[in-house]
Design an enzyme around this catalytic site. Structure first.
Site, PDB file in Angstrom:
ATOM      1  N   GLY A  23      18.270   5.542 -26.564  1.00 34.12           N
ATOM      2  CA  GLY A  23      18.022   5.778 -27.993  1.00 34.12           C
ATOM      3  C   GLY A  23      16.909   4.887 -28.502  1.00 34.12           C
ATOM      4  O   GLY A  23      17.010   4.283 -29.563  1.00 34.12           O
ATOM      5  N   GLY A  27      14.973   3.240 -34.943  1.00 31.97           N
ATOM      6  CA  GLY A  27      15.908   2.214 -35.404  1.00 31.97           C
ATOM      7  C   GLY A  27      15.963   0.955 -34.547  1.00 31.97           C
ATOM      8  O   GLY A  27      14.941   0.386 -34.155  1.00 31.97           O
ATOM      9  N   ILE A  28      17.193   0.531 -34.265  1.00 31.57           N
ATOM     10  CA  ILE A  28      17.446  -0.717 -33.537  1.00 31.57           C
ATOM     11  C   ILE A  28      16.816  -0.676 -32.138  1.00 31.57           C
ATOM     12  O   ILE A  28      16.218  -1.654 -31.685  1.00 31.57           O
ATOM     13  CB  ILE A  28      18.977  -0.922 -33.355  1.00 31.57           C
ATOM     14  CG1 ILE A  28      19.740  -0.764 -34.684  1.00 31.57           C
ATOM     15  CG2 ILE A  28      19.285  -2.238 -32.668  1.00 31.57           C
ATOM     16  CD1 ILE A  28      19.387  -1.721 -35.746  1.00 31.57           C
ATOM     17  N   GLY A  29      16.978   0.444 -31.468  1.00 31.37           N
ATOM     18  CA  GLY A  29      16.475   0.565 -30.097  1.00 31.37           C
ATOM     19  C   GLY A  29      14.967   0.394 -30.045  1.00 31.37           C
ATOM     20  O   GLY A  29      14.430  -0.329 -29.193  1.00 31.37           O
ATOM     21  N   SER A 152      29.922  -1.608 -33.492  1.00 31.46           N
ATOM     22  CA  SER A 152      29.764  -1.556 -34.953  1.00 31.46           C
ATOM     23  C   SER A 152      30.987  -2.194 -35.602  1.00 31.46           C
ATOM     24  O   SER A 152      32.086  -2.190 -35.013  1.00 31.46           O
ATOM     25  CB  SER A 152      29.670  -0.089 -35.384  1.00 31.46           C
ATOM     26  OG  SER A 152      29.873   0.036 -36.784  1.00 31.46           O
ATOM     27  N   TYR A 179      34.121   8.175 -35.217  1.00 34.86           N
ATOM     28  CA  TYR A 179      33.048   7.183 -34.996  1.00 34.86           C
ATOM     29  C   TYR A 179      33.679   5.841 -34.648  1.00 34.86           C
ATOM     30  O   TYR A 179      33.267   5.170 -33.702  1.00 34.86           O
ATOM     31  CB  TYR A 179      32.171   7.063 -36.245  1.00 34.86           C
ATOM     32  CG  TYR A 179      31.041   6.058 -36.106  1.00 34.86           C
ATOM     33  CD1 TYR A 179      30.033   6.228 -35.151  1.00 34.86           C
ATOM     34  CD2 TYR A 179      30.974   4.925 -36.928  1.00 34.86           C
ATOM     35  CE1 TYR A 179      28.997   5.305 -35.028  1.00 34.86           C
ATOM     36  CE2 TYR A 179      29.935   4.009 -36.806  1.00 34.86           C
ATOM     37  CZ  TYR A 179      28.951   4.199 -35.860  1.00 34.86           C
ATOM     38  OH  TYR A 179      27.923   3.278 -35.730  1.00 34.86           O
TER      39      TYR A 179
HETATM   40  N1  LIG Z   1      22.202   1.197 -38.479  1.00 38.68           N
HETATM   41  C1  LIG Z   1      23.362   0.604 -38.690  1.00 38.68           C
HETATM   42  O1  LIG Z   1      23.649   0.115 -39.794  1.00 38.68           O
HETATM   43  C2  LIG Z   1      24.358   0.503 -37.574  1.00 38.68           C
HETATM   44  C3  LIG Z   1      25.568  -0.130 -37.828  1.00 38.68           C
HETATM   45  C4  LIG Z   1      26.482  -0.291 -36.806  1.00 38.68           C
HETATM   46  C5  LIG Z   1      26.190   0.182 -35.542  1.00 38.68           C
HETATM   47  N2  LIG Z   1      25.001   0.817 -35.309  1.00 38.68           N
HETATM   48  C6  LIG Z   1      24.739   1.296 -33.939  1.00 38.68           C
HETATM   49  O2  LIG Z   1      23.410   0.985 -33.568  1.00 38.68           O
HETATM   50  C7  LIG Z   1      22.970   1.898 -32.569  1.00 38.68           C
HETATM   51  C8  LIG Z   1      21.573   2.372 -32.886  1.00 38.68           C
HETATM   52  O3  LIG Z   1      21.601   3.151 -34.060  1.00 38.68           O
HETATM   53  P1  LIG Z   1      20.455   3.094 -35.168  1.00 38.68           P
HETATM   54  O4  LIG Z   1      21.067   2.529 -36.395  1.00 38.68           O
HETATM   55  O5  LIG Z   1      19.224   2.495 -34.606  1.00 38.68           O
HETATM   56  O6  LIG Z   1      20.265   4.662 -35.451  1.00 38.68           O
HETATM   57  P2  LIG Z   1      19.063   5.672 -35.166  1.00 38.68           P
HETATM   58  O7  LIG Z   1      17.814   5.196 -35.821  1.00 38.68           O
HETATM   59  O8  LIG Z   1      19.581   7.002 -35.554  1.00 38.68           O
HETATM   60  O9  LIG Z   1      18.892   5.592 -33.595  1.00 38.68           O
HETATM   61  C9  LIG Z   1      19.820   6.178 -32.734  1.00 38.68           C
HETATM   62  C10 LIG Z   1      19.120   6.568 -31.461  1.00 38.68           C
HETATM   63  O10 LIG Z   1      20.076   7.195 -30.585  1.00 38.68           O
HETATM   64  C11 LIG Z   1      19.501   8.380 -30.100  1.00 38.68           C
HETATM   65  N3  LIG Z   1      20.501   9.358 -29.665  1.00 38.68           N
HETATM   66  C12 LIG Z   1      21.428  10.006 -30.406  1.00 38.68           C
HETATM   67  N4  LIG Z   1      22.112  10.868 -29.643  1.00 38.68           N
HETATM   68  C13 LIG Z   1      21.599  10.778 -28.387  1.00 38.68           C
HETATM   69  C14 LIG Z   1      21.865  11.429 -27.170  1.00 38.68           C
HETATM   70  N5  LIG Z   1      22.765  12.410 -27.062  1.00 38.68           N
HETATM   71  N6  LIG Z   1      21.162  11.079 -26.078  1.00 38.68           N
HETATM   72  C15 LIG Z   1      20.203  10.127 -26.164  1.00 38.68           C
HETATM   73  N7  LIG Z   1      19.885   9.490 -27.302  1.00 38.68           N
HETATM   74  C16 LIG Z   1      20.579   9.814 -28.394  1.00 38.68           C
HETATM   75  C17 LIG Z   1      18.672   8.892 -31.259  1.00 38.68           C
HETATM   76  O11 LIG Z   1      17.755   9.891 -30.818  1.00 38.68           O
HETATM   77  P3  LIG Z   1      17.107  10.960 -31.857  1.00 38.68           P
HETATM   78  O12 LIG Z   1      16.033  10.218 -32.585  1.00 38.68           O
HETATM   79  O13 LIG Z   1      16.603  12.014 -30.960  1.00 38.68           O
HETATM   80  O14 LIG Z   1      18.208  11.394 -32.765  1.00 38.68           O
HETATM   81  C18 LIG Z   1      18.006   7.595 -31.681  1.00 38.68           C
HETATM   82  O15 LIG Z   1      16.934   7.298 -30.831  1.00 38.68           O
HETATM   83  C19 LIG Z   1      24.034   2.998 -32.523  1.00 38.68           C
HETATM   84  O16 LIG Z   1      24.853   2.803 -31.393  1.00 38.68           O
HETATM   85  C20 LIG Z   1      24.840   2.796 -33.789  1.00 38.68           C
HETATM   86  O17 LIG Z   1      26.185   3.220 -33.664  1.00 38.68           O
HETATM   87  C21 LIG Z   1      24.097   0.992 -36.305  1.00 38.68           C
END
Ligand SMILES: NC(=O)c1ccc[n+]([C@@H]2O[C@H](COP(=O)([O-])OP(=O)(O)OC[C@H]3O[C@@H](n4cnc5c(N)ncnc54)[C@H](OP(=O)(O)O)[C@@H]3O)[C@@H](O)[C@H]2O)c1
Length: 307
Positions: A23, A27-29, A152, A179
């Site tokens: 991912g 975002g974070i990644g 999370s 979730y």
């Molecule tokens: N942001 C927060 O406040 C928060 C809080 C707690 C935990 N988290 C955790 O942090 C992590 C990163 O999330 P983020 O906040 O950076 O959100 P994000 O910006 O939506 O990034 C999520 C990434 O995961 C990818 N992804 C989703 N489904 C996938 C799949 N089937 N196969 C491969 N890649 C996939 C997305 O790809 P696409 O771009 O193609 O959709 C995107 O690159 C997650 O595990 C989330 O649960 C986030």
């Protein structure tokens, strides 16, 4: 005077290290990849959408001109794709220093992955469980490796009902509960993985992190509807940037003082924002029976058996 805050400036030189981030296009990644690359790591961005990945790669190369970064296809909602990614990785590379299991979806309506798993558990946990097992030889080939699972604060909303792990046919499903279950699973998996690394004398450590409340694309699909239209902009104002949200991940991945089982999150109020500190997860995540049970059911479901 003792240093207060752990920042990206604390990331050591990563020359010679190879890091996979799932991912990674958003975002974070993405933010974590930028820092890894800036410190000299070879970074593999594992992404499901080739166009989004190409855009992210171009942005990263422009932000870090000498970056050593590659994109590889990975859809965690497809066991065939996880296998294909692992096959391609293992055919190309001999070792892996850090695997960051970051990709995730949050609070989506009930649905199933290609293999019939409930979507959030399937993507957030089962895909990463299989990926980790399929990359284990590469992790073992690195002198000191780490697996970092991104959980999370929502793990506290989750419970493990092994009689209806997948909310079959949507029974008892709510987007938040599912979730929470998937994020609790990330922690149960982390602690069981560490236990098994130790039992097999493997020089790899399993750690976890959470980004607090970070302004990313994760909740974009919640913006429709009256609540989303009013709540989301307010919530986003209270969140930190994805660069700050990536710090707990970075710390778990590279802080030389971090060890297996460590869990990092932001240090501010309710762990929503702030610099990363070592934190703790709830008692449900430390349930040893559930750790073992989840491992066994994950092996059965994915067909990937290890350790
Ligand atoms: N942001 C927060 O406040 C928060 C809080 C707690 C935990 N988290 C955790 O942090 C992590 C990163 O999330 P983020 O906040 O950076 O959100 P994000 O910006 O939506 O990034 C999520 C990434 O995961 C990818 N992804 C989703 N489904 C996938 C799949 N089937 N196969 C491969 N890649 C996939 C997305 O790809 P696409 O771009 O193609 O959709 C995107 O690159 C997650 O595990 C989330 O649960 C986030």
């Amino acid at each position: 005077m003792a240093k207060q805050n752990w920042t990206a400036a604390d990331v050591p030189d990563l020359s010679g290290k190879r890091i996979v981030v799932t991912g990674a296009n958003s975002g974070i990644g993405y933010e974590a990849c930028k820092v890894f690359a800036a410190q000299g790591a070879e970074v593999i961005m594992a992404c499901r959408n080739p166009q989004k990945a190409a855009t992210a790669l171009a942005a990263l190369n422009s932000a870090v001109p000498d970056a050593n970064v590659t994109v590889m296809d990975l859809d965690l909602a497809s066991q065939a794709s996880v296998q294909a990614f692992a096959d391609a990785f293992n055919a190309t590379y001999e070792s892996l220093d850090v695997l960051v299991n970051n990709a995730g979806i949050m609070m989506v309506p009930y649905g199933q992955t290609e293999d019939g798993y409930e979507r959030q558990l399937g993507t957030n946990h089962l895909g990463h469980f299989a990926l980790t097992g399929l990359l284990l030889d590469a992790l073992k080939a690195a002198p000191e490796s780490r697996v970092v699972n991104i959980s999370s604060g929502a793990h506290q909303m989750g419970n493990m009902d092994f009689d209806n792990l997948m909310y079959a046919a949507g029974k008892d499903y709510t987007p938040l509960r599912a979730y929470g279950r998937s994020k609790l699973a990330n922690l149960l998996f982390t602690y069981e993985l560490q236990k098994r690394f130790e039992a097999h004398n493997i020089n790899c450590q399993a750690l976890a992190a959470h980004p607090g409340g970070s302004n990313t694309n994760l909740g974009n699909h919640l913006a429709d509807g009256i609540i989303g239209k009013i709540m989301m902009p307010i919530m986003r104002l209270m969140m930190q940037g994805a660069d700050m949200g990536a710090l707990p991940t970075l710390r778990a991945a590279v802080d030389p003082d971090a060890v297996g089982r460590d869990y990092f999150g932001p240090s501010g109020i309710m762990e929503m924002t702030g610099y990363p500190k070592k934190t703790s997860s709830n008692s449900a995540s430390h349930n040893a029976d559930h750790q073992r049970q989840l491992w066994e059911v994950s092996e059965q479901l994915t067909g990937v058996k290890y350790l």
